[in-house]
Design an enzyme around this catalytic site. Sequence first.
Site, PDB file in Angstrom:
ATOM      1  N   GLU A   1       0.843  -1.198   0.000  1.00  0.00           N
ATOM      2  CA  GLU A   1       0.000   0.000   0.000  1.00  0.00           C
ATOM      3  C   GLU A   1       0.878   1.247   0.000  1.00  0.00           C
ATOM      4  O   GLU A   1       1.758   1.412   0.841  1.00  0.00           O
ATOM      5  CB  GLU A   1      -0.944   0.010   1.205  1.00  0.00           C
ATOM      6  CG  GLU A   1      -0.267   0.046   2.563  1.00  0.00           C
ATOM      7  CD  GLU A   1      -1.240   0.291   3.708  1.00  0.00           C
ATOM      8  OE1 GLU A   1      -1.830   1.387   3.753  1.00  0.00           O
ATOM      9  OE2 GLU A   1      -1.394  -0.607   4.551  1.00  0.00           O
TER      10      GLU A   1
ATOM     11  N   ASP B   1      -3.108  -1.654  10.683  1.00  0.00           N
ATOM     12  CA  ASP B   1      -4.080  -0.692  11.198  1.00  0.00           C
ATOM     13  C   ASP B   1      -5.375  -0.823  10.399  1.00  0.00           C
ATOM     14  O   ASP B   1      -5.510  -1.701   9.544  1.00  0.00           O
ATOM     15  CB  ASP B   1      -3.519   0.729  11.146  1.00  0.00           C
ATOM     16  CG  ASP B   1      -3.140   1.164   9.732  1.00  0.00           C
ATOM     17  OD1 ASP B   1      -3.528   0.471   8.766  1.00  0.00           O
ATOM     18  OD2 ASP B   1      -2.459   2.198   9.575  1.00  0.00           O
TER      19      ASP B   1
ATOM     20  N   ASP C   1      -0.210  -2.281   6.313  1.00  0.00           N
ATOM     21  CA  ASP C   1      -0.018  -1.930   7.721  1.00  0.00           C
ATOM     22  C   ASP C   1      -1.000  -2.673   8.617  1.00  0.00           C
ATOM     23  O   ASP C   1      -2.086  -3.066   8.183  1.00  0.00           O
ATOM     24  CB  ASP C   1      -0.229  -0.421   7.929  1.00  0.00           C
ATOM     25  CG  ASP C   1       0.923   0.400   7.339  1.00  0.00           C
ATOM     26  OD1 ASP C   1       1.978  -0.195   7.058  1.00  0.00           O
ATOM     27  OD2 ASP C   1       0.757   1.617   7.159  1.00  0.00           O
TER      28      ASP C   1
ATOM     29  N   ASP D   1      -6.777   1.134   8.077  1.00  0.00           N
ATOM     30  CA  ASP D   1      -6.622   1.361   6.632  1.00  0.00           C
ATOM     31  C   ASP D   1      -5.978   0.165   5.945  1.00  0.00           C
ATOM     32  O   ASP D   1      -6.392  -0.247   4.861  1.00  0.00           O
ATOM     33  CB  ASP D   1      -5.773   2.618   6.375  1.00  0.00           C
ATOM     34  CG  ASP D   1      -6.623   3.881   6.420  1.00  0.00           C
ATOM     35  OD1 ASP D   1      -7.865   3.746   6.356  1.00  0.00           O
ATOM     36  OD2 ASP D   1      -6.063   4.979   6.538  1.00  0.00           O
TER      37      ASP D   1
END
Length: 811
Positions: A427, A503, A501, A505
């Site tokens: 990403e 997280d 990641d 997102d």
Amino acid sequence: MAATKVEEVYDSSSITVLEGREAVRKRPAMYIGSTGELGLHHLVYEVVDNSVDEALAGYCDNIEVTIHLDNSITVVDNGRGIPVDYHKQEKRSAAEVVMTKLHAGGKFDSNAYKVSGGLHGVGVSCVNFLSEWLRLEIWRDGKTWEQEYRRGIPVAPLRATGKTRRRGTKITFKPDPEIFETTEFSFDRLSERLREKAFLNKGIRITIVDEREEPERRHEFYYKGGIAEFVRHLNKNKNVLHDKPIYFERQDPNLSIEVAIQYNDGYDEKVYSFANNINTVDGGTHLSGFRSALTRTINAYAQSSGLAKNFKGSLTGDDVREGLVAVISVKLPQPQFEGQTKGKLNSDVKGAVESFLNEKLAEYFEQNPTVARKIVGKAIDAARAREAARKAREIVRKSALNSAMLPGKLADCQEQDPALCELYIVEGDSAGGSAKQARDRRNQAVLPLKGKILNVEKARFDKMLSHSEIKTLITALGTGIGKDDFDISKLRYHKIIFMTDADVDGSHIRTLLLTFFYRQMPELIEKGHIYIAQPPLYKVKHGKREEYIKDERSLTRYLMRLATNDVKVKSESSGAVIEGRDLARLLEQVAEFRRYFDKAVRRFAGDEQLLRTLLDALAGRKGLLRRKSGLSLRDIFQEAEGRLIAALEGALAKAGYDTELATDEEHDLWEIEIKNKTGARVMLDWDLASHVEFQKAVELHMLLEDALAAPFIIQQNGSSERIETREDLLERVLSAAKKDLTIQRYKGLGEMNPEQLWETTMNPEKRTLLQVKIDDAVETDQIFTILMGDSVEPRRRFIEENALDVRNLDI
């Protein structure tokens, strides 16, 4: 000097004949498909299929499947029970013949089973031969019968052990680790098969429980509506074109046919085909007949009703199946399948299915013109979109086939063999830059994607192909896309790894990518090409030394090793001094004991004192319980060993419990009814003692009583301290280990420099990859529909129901 050639003798002595157990154990894949996960789960299907055959014959309506802590499986049904009488030809019980002879059973005689889904009569005997151990319990003719096997060999003959009012069969088995690459069962995969069985057999109740989870996972499948309800279930959370599924049924001794059809406004096709309750994943003649009839009937209605007057050409099979959810189930005596695991039906039923559906569907369309118009209208829309998609696909195909036009942002690798190549999908450009620096250029390619890709769950094919990031992805993979163009042999990378990641997102991007591959290139998931990178959760710094640790459990193990380097523990009762690796190993067993103890205490009404009293009493009698083959807890309840049960009853009474000695008539064993201080009742019998968590708790408690007896004197850095229990010792050692450490928890890839990224996440020798697999296709489809579909309410409900299960959420 020339070497003398030794002539090899090739005569009758060279021919090896493998029979029965030996043949199955030597070549297990011939009988169950593989020795991997596929074959492992096939063992359960075979046992369950026998119970389902009892249901088909009208003698069983309840089946219970339990996955135990040690990955052993219990299947219980309320059928007739396997016959137990003496088999004159084989000179042993009929049950033992069924369990130990290939091609033995009631399925070759159509009087016993008109329709059967077993594995050519090799099913349950194969399971027995491929199990480390198997325990059989039969309730029949007012008696309980029991027998145990070790790797397919009976420990003793079948014997009657008690009286019962029940009827049915209970089989508990543990797959043999000598045979199988993995012995870890998937609850989701088993649930999918059992759900299918319940849908295909109206009125049968099937339960599955996973005792490994905390709390236990449990599904109960019971459907009065059969496959029509199955179709409704598959369309749950989708917008359907007609509320009531279209359902047709034909009952015939030679060929029974059931068909259920319902359309939604989506673009995917979901058709499940079954023959004698077996999921024919590769289709067969029944599916071919269904598809031909559907295409022909919808085309005929489109022409006769005038709905297609402005449309040139005819509707294709793909057009009429867009948005289709259907189930076709046929039942026939002596079906012919392709392959041992029955993926494809070869029996000649195409014509019969086709003519039956042609007639019934045409009749339905005449009687329900509103539904017919909606279905034909959707097919015509699909045909028009197909032309637009063909043009869009042509553009993608041209760019994909021209390797000189690979996306500019793709950092390709040097290796030419796709089997050795890996593609990291990352990403953002920032993480992409680090990954490009970190990678091994020889065989690791990196493709950074800008932002979040299109949600393909909500987009039609032509719109999806016009999205720039998806075009980039398709071009990089090289396979093409769509039914006509997709070619897996052209895949440029055999490992496609999502690196995002940890997280919210990152999770969203990963879900969007998974949606794309699941909906548009499912074969890449099925063939095992899709992976998710697992960056470590922790970096631990101890002085100048740094170490990366993948999860909580590994952190505990690391702390244990570290802490025991400079600690000595002396047992006051035995005088033994334990340190170093021996101490670390024993403390790991203390942690393992606690896990089994916590699981077992639920079976004792949550009363920890009660369980500890029993464990201490059993440890005091360990000499009577230990055998060459390990613990024999059944001895507690045997008539001959009445002193053991008496010793337990005495220990319980001393601890303040009310007890009453009784007889377990079903097994002719002792049992103790215990009333605890809150008034809750616990029945301590062989059934309770046979649970894995209790057996393991007893075993570990005895081992630790010998090797790590409390209380202790702990010595560290010149000081000493007295500790009363093993649990306190474990806590003290772990907290001491954390004092000199700096523990950092990672959230994003951006927190790592290229060297760290290589070391932790991209280095094949050290990284951890999670392979994406579909264990439960129905459940997977539901989740993608809920998370990525149009309906908001099911998504809100899903989040509310699962929010409490989230761990380590980083926002």
